[in-house]
Design an enzyme around this catalytic site. Structure first.
Site, PDB file in Angstrom:
ATOM      1  N   ASP A 151       0.851  -1.192   0.000  1.00  0.00           N
ATOM      2  CA  ASP A 151       0.000   0.000   0.000  1.00  0.00           C
ATOM      3  C   ASP A 151       0.889   1.245   0.000  1.00  0.00           C
ATOM      4  O   ASP A 151       1.763   1.395   0.860  1.00  0.00           O
ATOM      5  CB  ASP A 151      -0.899  -0.042   1.251  1.00  0.00           C
ATOM      6  CG  ASP A 151      -1.904   1.097   1.282  1.00  0.00           C
ATOM      7  OD1 ASP A 151      -3.109   0.819   1.163  1.00  0.00           O
ATOM      8  OD2 ASP A 151      -1.468   2.261   1.438  1.00  0.00           O
ATOM      9  N   HIS A 210      -4.694  14.547  -9.176  1.00  0.00           N
ATOM     10  CA  HIS A 210      -5.038  13.141  -9.423  1.00  0.00           C
ATOM     11  C   HIS A 210      -4.323  12.545 -10.620  1.00  0.00           C
ATOM     12  O   HIS A 210      -4.055  11.344 -10.657  1.00  0.00           O
ATOM     13  CB  HIS A 210      -6.548  12.986  -9.604  1.00  0.00           C
ATOM     14  CG  HIS A 210      -7.261  12.796  -8.313  1.00  0.00           C
ATOM     15  ND1 HIS A 210      -7.575  13.840  -7.471  1.00  0.00           N
ATOM     16  CD2 HIS A 210      -7.682  11.668  -7.684  1.00  0.00           C
ATOM     17  CE1 HIS A 210      -8.166  13.372  -6.401  1.00  0.00           C
ATOM     18  NE2 HIS A 210      -8.249  12.063  -6.491  1.00  0.00           N
ATOM     19  N   ASP A 240      -2.352   9.183 -10.639  1.00  0.00           N
ATOM     20  CA  ASP A 240      -2.515   8.064 -11.589  1.00  0.00           C
ATOM     21  C   ASP A 240      -1.160   7.622 -12.162  1.00  0.00           C
ATOM     22  O   ASP A 240      -0.916   6.425 -12.347  1.00  0.00           O
ATOM     23  CB  ASP A 240      -3.432   8.476 -12.745  1.00  0.00           C
ATOM     24  CG  ASP A 240      -4.904   8.485 -12.340  1.00  0.00           C
ATOM     25  OD1 ASP A 240      -5.202   8.112 -11.193  1.00  0.00           O
ATOM     26  OD2 ASP A 240      -5.736   8.872 -13.182  1.00  0.00           O
ATOM     27  N   GLU A 278      -4.771   2.392  -4.149  1.00  0.00           N
ATOM     28  CA  GLU A 278      -3.300   2.359  -4.205  1.00  0.00           C
ATOM     29  C   GLU A 278      -2.774   1.115  -3.502  1.00  0.00           C
ATOM     30  O   GLU A 278      -1.713   1.120  -2.928  1.00  0.00           O
ATOM     31  CB  GLU A 278      -2.706   3.618  -3.573  1.00  0.00           C
ATOM     32  CG  GLU A 278      -3.590   4.345  -2.604  1.00  0.00           C
ATOM     33  CD  GLU A 278      -3.754   3.661  -1.250  1.00  0.00           C
ATOM     34  OE1 GLU A 278      -4.693   2.853  -1.126  1.00  0.00           O
ATOM     35  OE2 GLU A 278      -2.958   3.947  -0.341  1.00  0.00           O
TER      36      GLU A 278
HETATM   37  P1  GH3 Z   1      -1.763   5.411   4.227  1.00  0.00           P
HETATM   38  O1  GH3 Z   1      -0.316   5.762   4.264  1.00  0.00           O
HETATM   39  O2  GH3 Z   1      -2.323   5.174   5.582  1.00  0.00           O
HETATM   40  O3  GH3 Z   1      -2.044   4.280   3.310  1.00  0.00           O
HETATM   41  O4  GH3 Z   1      -2.526   6.700   3.688  1.00  0.00           O
HETATM   42  P2  GH3 Z   1      -3.104   6.932   2.237  1.00  0.00           P
HETATM   43  O5  GH3 Z   1      -3.369   8.385   2.065  1.00  0.00           O
HETATM   44  O6  GH3 Z   1      -2.229   6.291   1.237  1.00  0.00           O
HETATM   45  O7  GH3 Z   1      -4.436   6.072   2.299  1.00  0.00           O
HETATM   46  P3  GH3 Z   1      -5.960   6.469   2.122  1.00  0.00           P
HETATM   47  O8  GH3 Z   1      -6.684   5.150   2.071  1.00  0.00           O
HETATM   48  O9  GH3 Z   1      -6.368   7.442   3.168  1.00  0.00           O
HETATM   49  O10 GH3 Z   1      -6.061   7.185   0.709  1.00  0.00           O
HETATM   50  C1  GH3 Z   1      -5.931   6.505  -0.484  1.00  0.00           C
HETATM   51  C2  GH3 Z   1      -6.236   7.487  -1.587  1.00  0.00           C
HETATM   52  O11 GH3 Z   1      -6.079   6.890  -2.871  1.00  0.00           O
HETATM   53  C3  GH3 Z   1      -7.638   8.022  -1.553  1.00  0.00           C
HETATM   54  C4  GH3 Z   1      -8.143   7.903  -2.978  1.00  0.00           C
HETATM   55  O12 GH3 Z   1      -8.731   9.101  -3.412  1.00  0.00           O
HETATM   56  C5  GH3 Z   1      -6.912   7.610  -3.769  1.00  0.00           C
HETATM   57  N1  GH3 Z   1      -7.165   6.816  -4.961  1.00  0.00           N
HETATM   58  C6  GH3 Z   1      -7.827   5.647  -5.059  1.00  0.00           C
HETATM   59  N2  GH3 Z   1      -7.863   5.212  -6.326  1.00  0.00           N
HETATM   60  C7  GH3 Z   1      -7.202   6.128  -7.085  1.00  0.00           C
HETATM   61  C8  GH3 Z   1      -6.904   6.247  -8.489  1.00  0.00           C
HETATM   62  O13 GH3 Z   1      -7.235   5.394  -9.304  1.00  0.00           O
HETATM   63  N3  GH3 Z   1      -6.186   7.343  -8.888  1.00  0.00           N
HETATM   64  C9  GH3 Z   1      -5.790   8.291  -7.990  1.00  0.00           C
HETATM   65  N4  GH3 Z   1      -5.102   9.327  -8.458  1.00  0.00           N
HETATM   66  N5  GH3 Z   1      -6.076   8.208  -6.678  1.00  0.00           N
HETATM   67  C10 GH3 Z   1      -6.761   7.161  -6.218  1.00  0.00           C
HETATM   68 MG    MG Z   2      -1.963   4.186   1.263  1.00  0.00          MG
HETATM   69 MG    MG Z   3      -4.910   1.960   1.018  1.00  0.00          MG
HETATM   70 MG    MG Z   4      -5.814   3.332   3.513  1.00  0.00          MG
END
Ligand code: GH3
Ligand code: MG
Ligand code: MG
Ligand code: MG
Length: 311
Positions: free
Chosen positions: A191, A204, A208, A234
């Site tokens: 992760d 974003h 990506d 992610e």
């Molecule tokens: P941690 O270190 O605890 O994992 O914190 P984090 O910020 O990585 O984890 P969190 O789950 O809070 O946030 C994950 C983010 O990933 C939120 C979401 O908007 C973003 N995300 C999910 N799918 C995609 C995608 O396909 N593209 C982009 N650019 N962002 C994405």
């Molecule tokens: Mg994360």
């Molecule tokens: Mg995550």
């Molecule tokens: Mg998370």
């Protein structure tokens, strides 16, 4: 190795190394004309880069289909032991379920034979004798179509690594192998750290790009048989066949050290890290069970400050 499926009926002649076979399509050819089988196997393996498995006894076709997982099935409709169209009808569910295209070959190219073949599910019909070059092109078309279906269904759209649907299939397969060989394998969840902040800071689209680069990095830095999956957002899963927990841990930790050195361009140049939880899959529990265990380990490292691997 490429070989004739039934040793009693057709002799065995390995042609390709394991390494070559990995990339070449597997063609299952069913016909009780043994000399036709031998000739076609020789010809197709020489002129197209395929592994051709020949089955002389149509009664063995179903088990060959289960064991060999071919990419294309070619069969004659006039066989002593079994009518090819009945066989096609019998196998059709399984074939369609796995997008395995079927070609009928027959000396009888009459309208009735052709219509019957298509109605029973054949994807193409070729009359014997045929031109080998045209035959190869027509098989290749079917193989391309199968690959398109496969990718559409089983690859993640953004990163082009496998998706969750594929993870379920791969898990089943690895569990079957593990039951047989008793060799453990590893499952890791990876992760990206503070990914939300990357999105918030750089946008974003840059987010990506990070996901794509991470997926590419994981593919490049793991072995060919390791299975990289985007689980969602992610979060990625890697299955490491024939790997114990210590070996798996070392691989992931090497990836961790290497990935944090890569620089990315956003509003400014920046670096990323990831955290990972890894478990050894060594009994019959469900995929959900192992994912939960790996996720618990991941939760631990996130608490400890991220950019680490936990077993
Ligand atoms: P941690 O270190 O605890 O994992 O914190 P984090 O910020 O990585 O984890 P969190 O789950 O809070 O946030 C994950 C983010 O990933 C939120 C979401 O908007 C973003 N995300 C999910 N799918 C995609 C995608 O396909 N593209 C982009 N650019 N962002 C994405
Ligand atoms: Mg994360
Ligand atoms: Mg995550
Ligand atoms: Mg998370």
């Amino acid at each position: 190795l490429c070989y004739a499926y039934d040793h009693q009926e057709v002799i065995d002649f390995p042609k390709k190394t394991n390494e070559q076979q990995k990339e070449s399509a597997v063609i299952l050819l069913i016909d009780n004309d043994t000399s036709f089988l031998m000739y076609m196997k020789e010809k197709l393996e020489e002129e197209a880069d395929w592994c051709v498995i020949v089955v002389a006894n149509p009664q063995k076709a179903a088990s060959a289909l289960y064991d060999m997982k071919p990419d294309c099935v070619i069969m004659d409709i006039h066989m002593r032991e079994k009518n090819g169209l009945e066989l096609l009808e019998f196998l059709n569910g399984k074939l369609k379920q796995q997008f395995i295209p079927t070609l009928i070959v027959s000396v009888d190219g009459g309208k009735e034979a052709r219509i019957n073949s298509y109605q029973k599910g054949a994807d193409d019909f070729i009359q014997k004798p045929f031109d080998i070059t045209e035959f190869i092109v027509r098989i290749q078309r079917q193989l391309d179509r199968k690959k398109q279906f496969h990718d559409l269904l089983l690859l993640d759209e953004l990163t082009h690594v496998y998706n969750r649907k594929y993870l379920n299939q791969a898990y089943e397969r690895l569990q079957n192998e593990r039951n047989r060989s008793r060799e453990p394998y590893c499952l890791a969840v990876l992760d990206i750290d503070h990914f939300k902040k990357i999105n918030d800071t750089h946008g974003h689209l840059v987010g990506d790009e990070i996901l794509k680069a991470f997926a590419r990095f994981l593919k490049e830095e793991t072995r060919m048989n390791d299975i990289v999956v985007r689980f969602g957002g992610e979060e990625f899963i890697i299955l490491f066949p024939k790997t114990n927990i210590q070996e798996g841990y070392e691989v992931i930790d090497r990836l961790r050290v290497k990935f944090k050195e890569l620089s990315f361009e956003g509003k400014r140049t920046f670096f990323c890290t990831f955290s990972s939880g890894i478990v050894e899959v060594n009994n019959v529990n469900t995929l959900e069970y192992w994912l939960q265990l790996a996720d618990n380990a991941l939760y631990e490292v996130k608490k400890k400050g991220r950019n680490r691997v936990q077993k």
